[in-house]
Design an enzyme around this catalytic site. Structure first.
Site, PDB file in Angstrom:
ATOM      1  N   HIS A 439       0.808  -1.216   0.000  1.00 14.61           N
ATOM      2  CA  HIS A 439       0.000   0.000   0.000  1.00 14.61           C
ATOM      3  C   HIS A 439       0.844   1.269   0.000  1.00 14.61           C
ATOM      4  O   HIS A 439       0.320   2.360  -0.215  1.00 14.61           O
ATOM      5  CB  HIS A 439      -0.923  -0.003   1.219  1.00 14.61           C
ATOM      6  CG  HIS A 439      -2.240   0.666   0.967  1.00 14.61           C
ATOM      7  ND1 HIS A 439      -2.543   1.312  -0.198  1.00 14.61           N
ATOM      8  CD2 HIS A 439      -3.342   0.790   1.751  1.00 14.61           C
ATOM      9  CE1 HIS A 439      -3.764   1.801  -0.132  1.00 14.61           C
ATOM     10  NE2 HIS A 439      -4.273   1.507   1.042  1.00 14.61           N
ATOM     11  N   ARG A 440       2.147   1.152   0.239  1.00 15.60           N
ATOM     12  CA  ARG A 440       3.005   2.334   0.163  1.00 15.60           C
ATOM     13  C   ARG A 440       3.215   2.762  -1.278  1.00 15.60           C
ATOM     14  O   ARG A 440       3.516   3.930  -1.548  1.00 15.60           O
ATOM     15  CB  ARG A 440       4.372   2.044   0.805  1.00 15.60           C
ATOM     16  CG  ARG A 440       4.316   1.730   2.295  1.00 15.60           C
ATOM     17  CD  ARG A 440       5.671   1.273   2.791  1.00 15.60           C
ATOM     18  NE  ARG A 440       6.113   0.058   2.096  1.00 15.60           N
ATOM     19  CZ  ARG A 440       7.303  -0.508   2.291  1.00 15.60           C
ATOM     20  NH1 ARG A 440       8.168   0.035   3.132  1.00 15.60           N
ATOM     21  NH2 ARG A 440       7.632  -1.607   1.650  1.00 15.60           N
TER      22      ARG A 440
END
Length: 466
Positions: A439-440
């Site tokens: 998700h980064r």
């Protein structure tokens, strides 16, 4: 003496938010945009910047106070401009710089640029997160996502908090890291995300020392505020058969643990209609029966994944510090189940090979994996991994990302389902797809598009040629 009141600027819908950190003291010489306080609501944390440069004469708030737009924070002497300029040259971060740092951990469910918030296994951000404000506005606060549970304990936050941004604090809370144990490498000892990651790695490797001087072991929970692993005499409850973990499981287990802890995983589940593709696979196997080549769905999946990686290049990437490395090659790993545990052979240059070549190569590599004859180089350099449970069962699962990759595809057992074609229900063979992503790097919308596009390719394999 030109005295100017410093007030809380427009902070959107936030009202009566609690002060969790005071970053300045009376007598400090402040620069424009220097952070004064940190406030936190049940949705987000933000740093409130200074709107005027000067010497802070008085401070009107303390930790635990509630503030809203217009609340007076303090009074500055605007005549102290020279001191303010000198301080600004020392490397104090502005809210703009802070927001850029925070953006990598902000929620990806908002449409702002802060959406960009990793060992393979034979195996989202919550809605309502406040978006980042415009960074160019001097009076705009820095906003990062914060866990709702943290707000409940904000009234007990001490005044001598470690020097770190709200995004780093949130990251540390998620990992259970006590920031008092972390040494900052930023300006004036400021703790960065890399400092927290390095601390976690040292704890897990057993090289970090606790305050008492004792080395913290990976399973002790020391330093991560975790409960120690339970020590149980299982034999007193009944017969047992102790067996040592295989070398592969020891290595892969440590990697899986690290990846699960260090990478913010989210999994997108979808389904692909592979009725026509399966018919093609069966037909090709009949035609090549004498040649001894057996096509599996994995070969088709690899070609489809490469096409999807071309369309969505952020999935063919790795994080290197604060740099996103986009790869121009397509090496695909696949999870191979062996008697000693899971291994991930890597097929190189999948984009340059046909499905027959891929079927032959994956079959040979899987055989060598089961025999323990794979070389280390044959398990390195992957861009993306596929973990298939199709021959066993299941509907969906959450595969663990194979670091330093940023995504992995999990495939479960295909099943016939009634599908409405606009006039009637017809039987169609559907394949469950489980896409785990970092998700980064990847937000939810991009993951959904990737999985949907992959499903389209598998439904009509002719699209690969387009």
């Amino acid at each position: 003496m030109a005295q100017i009141e410093i007030k809380v600027p427009d902070i959107g819908d936030f009202k009566e938010v609690e002060v969790i950190e005071v970053l300045v003291s009376p007598g400090d010489v402040l620069s424009v945009e220097q952070s004064l306080i940190t406030v936190e609501s049940d949705k987000a944390s933000m740093e409130i910047p200074c709107s005027h440069a000067g010497k802070l004469i008085s401070l009107a708030v303390k930790v635990g106070d509630k503030v809203s737009e217009g609340t007076v924070l303090g009074v500055v002497d605007a005549d102290a401009q020279e001191g303010a300029k000198e301080m600004g040259a020392e490397g104090v971060k502005s809210p703009t710089e802070e927001a850029v740092s925070a953006a990598s951990f902000a929620s990806a469910d908002t449409p702002s640029s802060a959406e960009k918030s990793t060992s393979s296994e034979a195996v989202s951000a919550p809605a309502g997160t406040a978006p980042l404000p415009t960074l160019a506005t001097a009076s705009a606060p820095t906003v990062v996502a914060a866990s709702a549970s943290s707000a409940s304990g904000s009234s007990n936050i001490p005044t001598n908090l470690p020097h770190a941004s709200p995004s780093v604090r949130k990251f540390a809370r998620e990992l259970g890291v006590d920031l008092n144990q972390v040494k900052g490498s930023g300006p004036k000892g400021r703790i960065t995300q890399l400092d927290v990651q390095g601390y976690v790695k040292s704890v897990m490797s057993g090289t970090n020392a606790s305050p008492s001087g004792q080395a913290a072991s990976a399973g002790s929970g020391v330093g991560l505020d975790l409960l120690p692993w339970p020590q149980v005499d299982f034999a007193k409850f009944g017969p047992i058969d102790p067996k040592p973990l295989s070398r592969i499981k020891k290595i892969s287990g440590a990697n899986l643990h690290r990846n699960w802890v260090m990478i913010p995983h989210v999994t997108n589940n979808d389904e692909a209609d592979i009725t026509d593709l399966e018919a093609l696979r069966v037909q090709l196997n009949k035609e090549n029966e004498k040649a001894g080549i057996k096509l599996t769905m994995l070969a088709f999946l690899m070609k489809a994944v490469v096409a999807a990686l071309r369309k969505f290049p952020e999935f063919n990437a790795s994080i290197d510090g604060e740099t996103l490395v986009l790869k121009k090659y397509f090496h695909i790993g696949f999870a191979a189940d062996t008697p000693n545990g899971l291994v991930v052979p890597v097929v190189r240059d999948v984009d340059q090979k046909g499905v027959m070549d891929l079927a032959t190569e994956t079959s040979e590599m899987a055989k060598r994996a089961r025999e323990g004859k794979l070389s280390p180089s044959e398990m390195q350099g992957g861009c993306f991994s596929i973990s298939s449970l199709g021959g066993i069962g299941g509907t969906h699962f959450t595969p663990i990302i194979n670091a330093p990759e940023v995504a992995i595809l999990g495939v479960s057992k295909s099943a016939m389902k009634p599908v409405w074609n606009g006039k009637e229900f017809v039987p169609r063979l559907t394949l469950p797809l489980s896409l785990s992503y970092d998700h980064r790097v990847i937000d939810g919308a991009a993951a959904a598009r990737f999985n949907a596009y992959l499903g389209q390719l598998l439904s009509d394999f002719r699209r690969i040629a387009l």
